[in-house]
Design a protein around this motif. Sequence first.
Motif, PDB file in Angstrom:
ATOM      1  N   MET A   1      19.929  -3.466  -9.898  1.00  0.00           N
ATOM      2  CA  MET A   1      19.944  -3.915  -8.508  1.00  0.00           C
ATOM      3  C   MET A   1      19.881  -5.447  -8.509  1.00  0.00           C
ATOM      4  O   MET A   1      19.059  -6.035  -9.196  1.00  0.00           O
ATOM      5  N   ASN A   2      20.759  -6.051  -7.731  1.00  0.00           N
ATOM      6  CA  ASN A   2      20.758  -7.515  -7.698  1.00  0.00           C
ATOM      7  C   ASN A   2      19.556  -8.039  -6.904  1.00  0.00           C
ATOM      8  O   ASN A   2      18.892  -7.298  -6.183  1.00  0.00           O
ATOM      9  N   GLY A   3      19.291  -9.332  -7.069  1.00  0.00           N
ATOM     10  CA  GLY A   3      18.110  -9.940  -6.458  1.00  0.00           C
ATOM     11  C   GLY A   3      18.061  -9.817  -4.959  1.00  0.00           C
ATOM     12  O   GLY A   3      17.010  -9.530  -4.382  1.00  0.00           O
ATOM     13  N   ARG A   4      19.198 -10.023  -4.305  1.00  0.00           N
ATOM     14  CA  ARG A   4      19.206  -9.961  -2.848  1.00  0.00           C
ATOM     15  C   ARG A   4      18.915  -8.546  -2.350  1.00  0.00           C
ATOM     16  O   ARG A   4      18.157  -8.364  -1.395  1.00  0.00           O
ATOM     17  N   LYS A   5      19.509  -7.544  -2.989  1.00  0.00           N
ATOM     18  CA  LYS A   5      19.237  -6.157  -2.575  1.00  0.00           C
ATOM     19  C   LYS A   5      17.770  -5.804  -2.776  1.00  0.00           C
ATOM     20  O   LYS A   5      17.148  -5.209  -1.902  1.00  0.00           O
ATOM     21  N   LEU A   6      17.236  -6.164  -3.938  1.00  0.00           N
ATOM     22  CA  LEU A   6      15.815  -5.901  -4.213  1.00  0.00           C
ATOM     23  C   LEU A   6      14.944  -6.580  -3.168  1.00  0.00           C
ATOM     24  O   LEU A   6      14.026  -5.962  -2.621  1.00  0.00           O
ATOM     25  N   LEU A   7      15.254  -7.824  -2.876  1.00  0.00           N
ATOM     26  CA  LEU A   7      14.479  -8.572  -1.890  1.00  0.00           C
ATOM     27  C   LEU A   7      14.559  -7.917  -0.516  1.00  0.00           C
ATOM     28  O   LEU A   7      13.531  -7.670   0.120  1.00  0.00           O
ATOM     29  N   ASN A   8      15.761  -7.607  -0.054  1.00  0.00           N
ATOM     30  CA  ASN A   8      15.918  -7.028   1.289  1.00  0.00           C
ATOM     31  C   ASN A   8      15.300  -5.640   1.398  1.00  0.00           C
ATOM     32  O   ASN A   8      14.661  -5.331   2.403  1.00  0.00           O
ATOM     33  N   TYR A   9      15.467  -4.803   0.366  1.00  0.00           N
ATOM     34  CA  TYR A   9      14.840  -3.467   0.401  1.00  0.00           C
ATOM     35  C   TYR A   9      13.318  -3.595   0.445  1.00  0.00           C
ATOM     36  O   TYR A   9      12.652  -2.900   1.211  1.00  0.00           O
ATOM     37  N   THR A  10      12.798  -4.485  -0.393  1.00  0.00           N
ATOM     38  CA  THR A  10      11.344  -4.657  -0.434  1.00  0.00           C
ATOM     39  C   THR A  10      10.826  -5.194   0.891  1.00  0.00           C
ATOM     40  O   THR A  10       9.802  -4.722   1.400  1.00  0.00           O
ATOM     41  N   LEU A  11      11.531  -6.163   1.471  1.00  0.00           N
ATOM     42  CA  LEU A  11      11.115  -6.697   2.776  1.00  0.00           C
ATOM     43  C   LEU A  11      11.116  -5.605   3.844  1.00  0.00           C
ATOM     44  O   LEU A  11      10.194  -5.521   4.658  1.00  0.00           O
ATOM     45  N   ARG A  12      12.135  -4.765   3.856  1.00  0.00           N
ATOM     46  CA  ARG A  12      12.215  -3.704   4.878  1.00  0.00           C
ATOM     47  C   ARG A  12      11.121  -2.659   4.688  1.00  0.00           C
ATOM     48  O   ARG A  12      10.537  -2.194   5.671  1.00  0.00           O
ATOM     49  N   ILE A  13      10.835  -2.314   3.451  1.00  0.00           N
ATOM     50  CA  ILE A  13       9.744  -1.364   3.200  1.00  0.00           C
ATOM     51  C   ILE A  13       8.411  -2.009   3.580  1.00  0.00           C
ATOM     52  O   ILE A  13       7.539  -1.360   4.177  1.00  0.00           O
ATOM     53  N   ASN A  14       8.253  -3.276   3.271  1.00  0.00           N
ATOM     54  CA  ASN A  14       7.061  -4.026   3.644  1.00  0.00           C
ATOM     55  C   ASN A  14       6.906  -4.018   5.171  1.00  0.00           C
ATOM     56  O   ASN A  14       5.804  -3.803   5.693  1.00  0.00           O
ATOM     57  N   ALA A  15       8.004  -4.235   5.879  1.00  0.00           N
ATOM     58  CA  ALA A  15       7.960  -4.240   7.348  1.00  0.00           C
ATOM     59  C   ALA A  15       7.493  -2.884   7.876  1.00  0.00           C
ATOM     60  O   ALA A  15       6.625  -2.808   8.749  1.00  0.00           O
ATOM     61  N   ALA A  16       8.065  -1.808   7.349  1.00  0.00           N
ATOM     62  CA  ALA A  16       7.674  -0.466   7.797  1.00  0.00           C
ATOM     63  C   ALA A  16       6.217  -0.180   7.426  1.00  0.00           C
ATOM     64  O   ALA A  16       5.459   0.385   8.232  1.00  0.00           O
ATOM     65  N   PHE A  17       5.827  -0.588   6.222  1.00  0.00           N
ATOM     66  CA  PHE A  17       4.466  -0.354   5.745  1.00  0.00           C
ATOM     67  C   PHE A  17       3.450  -1.119   6.584  1.00  0.00           C
ATOM     68  O   PHE A  17       2.306  -0.702   6.715  1.00  0.00           O
ATOM     69  N   SER A  18       3.861  -2.224   7.169  1.00  0.00           N
ATOM     70  CA  SER A  18       2.977  -2.999   8.042  1.00  0.00           C
ATOM     71  C   SER A  18       2.989  -2.468   9.469  1.00  0.00           C
ATOM     72  O   SER A  18       1.952  -2.462  10.142  1.00  0.00           O
ATOM     73  N   PHE A  19       4.150  -2.034   9.929  1.00  0.00           N
ATOM     74  CA  PHE A  19       4.290  -1.581  11.316  1.00  0.00           C
ATOM     75  C   PHE A  19       3.496  -0.303  11.584  1.00  0.00           C
ATOM     76  O   PHE A  19       2.771  -0.216  12.583  1.00  0.00           O
ATOM     77  N   LEU A  20       3.632   0.675  10.709  1.00  0.00           N
ATOM     78  CA  LEU A  20       3.002   1.977  10.961  1.00  0.00           C
ATOM     79  C   LEU A  20       1.476   1.901  11.034  1.00  0.00           C
ATOM     80  O   LEU A  20       0.878   2.411  11.988  1.00  0.00           O
ATOM     81  N   PRO A  21       0.798   1.272  10.077  1.00  0.00           N
ATOM     82  CA  PRO A  21      -0.658   1.131  10.237  1.00  0.00           C
ATOM     83  C   PRO A  21      -1.025   0.275  11.444  1.00  0.00           C
ATOM     84  O   PRO A  21      -2.030   0.536  12.105  1.00  0.00           O
ATOM     85  N   GLY A  22      -0.221  -0.752  11.722  1.00  0.00           N
ATOM     86  CA  GLY A  22      -0.484  -1.585  12.889  1.00  0.00           C
ATOM     87  C   GLY A  22      -0.494  -0.752  14.157  1.00  0.00           C
ATOM     88  O   GLY A  22      -1.399  -0.873  14.995  1.00  0.00           O
ATOM     89  N   LEU A  23       0.488   0.109  14.286  1.00  0.00           N
ATOM     90  CA  LEU A  23       0.564   1.005  15.446  1.00  0.00           C
ATOM     91  C   LEU A  23      -0.627   1.965  15.452  1.00  0.00           C
ATOM     92  O   LEU A  23      -1.246   2.204  16.496  1.00  0.00           O
ATOM     93  N   GLY A  24      -0.966   2.469  14.267  1.00  0.00           N
ATOM     94  CA  GLY A  24      -2.125   3.357  14.154  1.00  0.00           C
ATOM     95  C   GLY A  24      -3.421   2.670  14.545  1.00  0.00           C
ATOM     96  O   GLY A  24      -4.269   3.259  15.229  1.00  0.00           O
ATOM     97  N   PHE A  25      -3.582   1.420  14.135  1.00  0.00           N
ATOM     98  CA  PHE A  25      -4.786   0.662  14.487  1.00  0.00           C
ATOM     99  C   PHE A  25      -4.909   0.473  15.994  1.00  0.00           C
ATOM    100  O   PHE A  25      -6.011   0.406  16.528  1.00  0.00           O
ATOM    101  N   ILE A  26      -3.785   0.387  16.667  1.00  0.00           N
ATOM    102  CA  ILE A  26      -3.813   0.226  18.126  1.00  0.00           C
ATOM    103  C   ILE A  26      -4.053   1.569  18.812  1.00  0.00           C
ATOM    104  O   ILE A  26      -4.899   1.680  19.698  1.00  0.00           O
ATOM    105  N   LEU A  27      -3.324   2.593  18.395  1.00  0.00           N
ATOM    106  CA  LEU A  27      -3.397   3.890  19.073  1.00  0.00           C
ATOM    107  C   LEU A  27      -4.661   4.682  18.731  1.00  0.00           C
ATOM    108  O   LEU A  27      -5.169   5.429  19.567  1.00  0.00           O
ATOM    109  N   PHE A  28      -5.146   4.544  17.505  1.00  0.00           N
ATOM    110  CA  PHE A  28      -6.287   5.337  17.048  1.00  0.00           C
ATOM    111  C   PHE A  28      -7.418   4.430  16.551  1.00  0.00           C
ATOM    112  O   PHE A  28      -8.088   4.726  15.552  1.00  0.00           O
ATOM    113  N   ASP A  29      -7.604   3.348  17.252  1.00  0.00           N
ATOM    114  CA  ASP A  29      -8.528   2.282  16.882  1.00  0.00           C
ATOM    115  C   ASP A  29      -9.881   2.799  16.400  1.00  0.00           C
ATOM    116  O   ASP A  29     -10.267   2.597  15.251  1.00  0.00           O
TER     117      ASP A  29
END
Length: 136
Positions: A1-29
Amino acid sequence: MNGRKLLNYTLRINAAFSFLPGLGFILFDQNIADILSSKGLGTLTPTGISLIIFSVFVFFVSMMKNVNKYLVGTIITMDILWVIGSLFLIVFSGSIFTTVGLGLISIIAIIIALFAFLQISGLRNHQKTYTSKSSG
């Protein structure tokens, strides 16, 4: 996998991994606070809001046409600071957390450290490829 693909995939997974708990912290505080600590941890809503804002930023950076090393560096720095903050919580405030809470904090810190590592690797590989194409 080239550097850009690795970077973009990791960033997108990071975004999802941050969004879901963030939503959980708000909804189920309070439910999540009770799982993490038996000593009145307080509200997790500000952390949830911050995670959602971070996730939108990370996703936006992953969708940019060109890699912006400064924005990616900012994300990497924020991930590293999260890991350091988690270590400080465990070492200096560990007694306020339940065993489950300490375990979750540790696992999340390890995952975020992995994101930082993969993002650094992706950025470096992309820059090497981009530099060699520019000079070739």
